[in-house]
Every structure is written in C-alpha cells, then in structure tokens.
Design a protein around this motif. Structure first.
Motif, PDB file in Angstrom:
ATOM      1  N   UNK A  66      12.806  -5.247   3.427  1.00 47.65           N
ATOM      2  CA  UNK A  66      12.948  -5.378   1.961  1.00 47.65           C
ATOM      3  C   UNK A  66      12.264  -6.651   1.480  1.00 47.65           C
ATOM      4  N   UNK A  67      12.486  -7.735   2.226  1.00 45.88           N
ATOM      5  CA  UNK A  67      11.934  -9.026   1.788  1.00 45.88           C
ATOM      6  C   UNK A  67      10.409  -9.059   1.886  1.00 45.88           C
ATOM      7  N   UNK A  68       9.859  -8.466   2.927  1.00 49.00           N
ATOM      8  CA  UNK A  68       8.408  -8.552   3.098  1.00 49.00           C
ATOM      9  C   UNK A  68       7.686  -7.721   2.031  1.00 49.00           C
ATOM     10  N   UNK A  69       8.224  -6.549   1.709  1.00 45.10           N
ATOM     11  CA  UNK A  69       7.557  -5.738   0.675  1.00 45.10           C
ATOM     12  C   UNK A  69       7.783  -6.364  -0.709  1.00 45.10           C
ATOM     13  N   UNK A  70       8.917  -7.027  -0.885  1.00 48.08           N
ATOM     14  CA  UNK A  70       9.136  -7.748  -2.148  1.00 48.08           C
ATOM     15  C   UNK A  70       8.079  -8.844  -2.309  1.00 48.08           C
ATOM     16  N   UNK A  77      13.364  -5.649  -4.121  1.00 46.06           N
ATOM     17  CA  UNK A  77      13.919  -4.349  -3.726  1.00 46.06           C
ATOM     18  C   UNK A  77      15.305  -4.538  -3.105  1.00 46.06           C
ATOM     19  N   UNK A  78      16.223  -3.642  -3.446  1.00 43.83           N
ATOM     20  CA  UNK A  78      17.585  -3.728  -2.918  1.00 43.83           C
ATOM     21  C   UNK A  78      17.855  -2.666  -1.862  1.00 43.83           C
ATOM     22  N   UNK A  79      17.050  -1.622  -1.826  1.00 45.20           N
ATOM     23  CA  UNK A  79      17.272  -0.564  -0.829  1.00 45.20           C
ATOM     24  C   UNK A  79      15.927  -0.016  -0.340  1.00 45.20           C
ATOM     25  N   UNK A  83       8.945   3.203  -2.068  1.00 45.26           N
ATOM     26  CA  UNK A  83       7.946   2.151  -2.252  1.00 45.26           C
ATOM     27  C   UNK A  83       8.013   1.126  -1.105  1.00 45.26           C
ATOM     28  N   UNK A  84       9.212   0.821  -0.649  1.00 42.40           N
ATOM     29  CA  UNK A  84       9.351  -0.125   0.468  1.00 42.40           C
ATOM     30  C   UNK A  84       8.745   0.484   1.736  1.00 42.40           C
ATOM     31  N   UNK A  85       9.052   1.744   1.971  1.00 39.61           N
ATOM     32  CA  UNK A  85       8.526   2.404   3.174  1.00 39.61           C
ATOM     33  C   UNK A  85       7.000   2.494   3.099  1.00 39.61           C
ATOM     34  N   UNK A  86       6.509   2.776   1.925  1.00 41.94           N
ATOM     35  CA  UNK A  86       5.065   2.827   1.711  1.00 41.94           C
ATOM     36  C   UNK A  86       4.439   1.456   1.993  1.00 41.94           C
TER      37      UNK A  86
ATOM     38  N   UNK B  15      -0.603  -2.783  -6.835  1.00 41.96           N
ATOM     39  CA  UNK B  15      -1.173  -4.125  -6.690  1.00 41.96           C
ATOM     40  C   UNK B  15      -2.551  -4.196  -7.378  1.00 41.96           C
ATOM     41  N   UNK B  16      -3.374  -3.178  -7.155  1.00 47.54           N
ATOM     42  CA  UNK B  16      -4.710  -3.173  -7.790  1.00 47.54           C
ATOM     43  C   UNK B  16      -4.576  -3.080  -9.322  1.00 47.54           C
ATOM     44  N   UNK B  17      -3.673  -2.228  -9.746  1.00 44.09           N
ATOM     45  CA  UNK B  17      -3.462  -2.070 -11.191  1.00 44.09           C
ATOM     46  C   UNK B  17      -3.033  -3.401 -11.808  1.00 44.09           C
TER      47      UNK B  17
END
Lengths: 153, 129
Positions: A66-70, A77-79, A83-86, B15-17
């Motif tokens: 969560x922290x790295x994608x944030x 992100x809280x869960x 988008x986090x998985x992506x 990110x690009x947007x």
C-alpha cells in the motif's frame, strides 16, 4: 547462479526505488530461497522467455505494498484494490525491463506482470534452477526481489 | 490537439495524465487506451496528434501498434513516444526501426518526461494553451 545474472535485478531495483520513488533502500546479501513459499502477502511476478527462461517476483507485505504504490502515485491507499495491484505489477515490470539492459548473455522478452495475494500460495518456478532472493530494507518496510534464471550454457 | 496515452497499467496512465495536467494540458485533449487494439480503433475514429505508448500490453503490444499506425497514411509522421521499461539496446533499435519517434525508459519523473514530450507539442503550436 552467477552474480552477473543477479546484479542487473539488484541494480534495477535500487534505481527504481532511489531515483524514481526517492526512497532510501538498503540491499542485503542475496541468498537461495530455501522455501519457495517464504514470500510475503503481495507478490508481483513476471516471466522471462527467449534465449533463456526465468521469472522475477517482487514480494511485499500488505502494508508495504500500500505504501509503495501510494508513493508512486501520490494517492493514499487503504486497501489492496485494483489500482494498488496494478501498481505493484508495474514495479516488477520496470525491474525486469530495466535489468535486461545488463543481461548481455541473452536476448529475452518479458511477459505481462501478474500479482498474487494471500498467505499460502505457490509459484511454479522454472524447474531445476535455484531461486535467488535479494532482501531490501526501507523506511516503508522490507521487501524481496526473487530471481530464477537459467544460465547460459 | 489530441494526445493519446496507451498503457495497460491504469496507474501509469494516471501518472502520465497528471504530468500533462501539470503542464496545463486540458483533460479533453487526452485520450486513454488500455492496449494497442483499443488505441488503434480510437485512432481510426479520431485523428491523434501525439501518442505516448507502452510496449508490453495485452491484445496488441506497443511495437505492433506502432507498425500498424505507421502503415496508415494519416499517421505516417505523427510523433510517437514509446515509454517502456524495456531498456535493452536491441529493444530501442527495434522500436526506432518500427517508427517510434522517441524512446523513453521507465521509470521516469514527470518533469523529465515533459522535456521529452514538450518539443512535439511546441511543433504543433498548441494554440489553445
């Protein structure tokens, strides 16, 4: 596995976290992953094919993912949503793609990334090839990059 | 002027947007596609002025998309910036040979990406901006 096959992944990971995410990371000594089930709750994997075969798995705890994608997107992100998985998948994609630059023994292509979550899963690693785990420490939590790559004959 | 962001990663498209938005590019000037096949359909129905294209995507990857696009008369000279993690020299050569205008290796910070994009926007003289 020779250092020349591990260092490209180590360097790509350092570059990604330090230069792009502005996160200080410290790498530990690469070692053989004795139990392939010893991965964290969120693992992004990518296959390598072409003149050799292999796989790369980037593995985080739930909280670190969560922290790295944030950090990556600037959104908190809280869960573990799509988008986090992506985002985690994109990170392993960057590591594998960047590592290719220094893997001079082979011409390889990388697969699309996939992400696995949970506490009890098994990855079908390439048979007969050791899995090398590289531990990393950071202020948002520890993580590992795990590489299995057939060496050039 | 229309910019199309082609990337299967929702996060990367965002990110690009955001990079473009920070440079005052209006939302309505940006289109997004999640793979080359979707992008191709959109590019047929609407003329695009600049493409930001990932390489590794499902259905139709970035390289195949660029080749198809270049084969269409209306896109023979449109700037295409490939933004990809693929850092091997042979990948760069393959992409340039296929018709990519500029090749950018991810990860890339927004300001650096903008340096790569802005010359193409300047060329078109984005009057609306």
């Amino acid at each position: 596995m020779k250092a020349q096959y591990i260092n490209p992944f180590l360097n790509a990971t350092m570059g990604l976290f330090k230069d792009f995410l502005s996160l200080e990371v410290k790498s530990g000594k690469p070692a053989i992953l004795e139990n392939p089930k010893d991965l964290s709750e969120v693992s992004a994997l990518i296959g390598l094919a072409g003149e050799t075969t292999g796989a790369v798995v980037l593995s985080f705890s739930h909280d670190t993912a969560l922290k790295v994608v944030s950090l990556m997107t600037g959104t908190k992100y809280a869960f573990l949503g799509s988008e986090v998985l992506d985002g985690v998948g994109e990170l392993v994609n960057i590591i594998a793609g960047n590592a290719k630059k220094d893997l001079n023994d082979f011409r390889i292509s990388i697969s699309l990334p996939g992400v696995i979550t949970g506490n009890n899963y098994r990855i079908n690693w390439p048979k007969g090839v050791p899995i090398i785990t590289i531990p990393f420490q950071s202020s948002i939590g520890d993580f590992t990059v795990n590489v299995s790559l057939k060496e050039a004959v | 002027m229309k910019i199309m962001i082609v990337d299967d990663s929702e996060v990367m498209r965002r990110i690009h947007r955001n990079t473009l938005k920070e440079q005052n590019i209006p939302d309505e000037s940006m289109l997004e596609a999640a793979d080359g096949a979707e992008a191709l359909k959109m590019a047929i129905s609407e003329q695009i002025d600049l493409f930001l294209v990932d390489w590794n995507m499902p259905k139709l990857d970035g390289l195949a998309f660029v080749k198809k696009l270049r084969a269409m008369g209306s896109y023979s000279e449109t700037p295409i910036i490939m933004i990809t993690s693929e850092a091997a020299k042979y990948n760069v050569i393959e992409a340039i040979t296929a018709g990519v205008t500029n090749y950018v290796v991810k990860p890339i910070r927004g300001n650096v990406l903008w340096e790569k994009i802005s010359p193409y926007i300047g060329k078109k003289g984005w009057a609306a901006l």
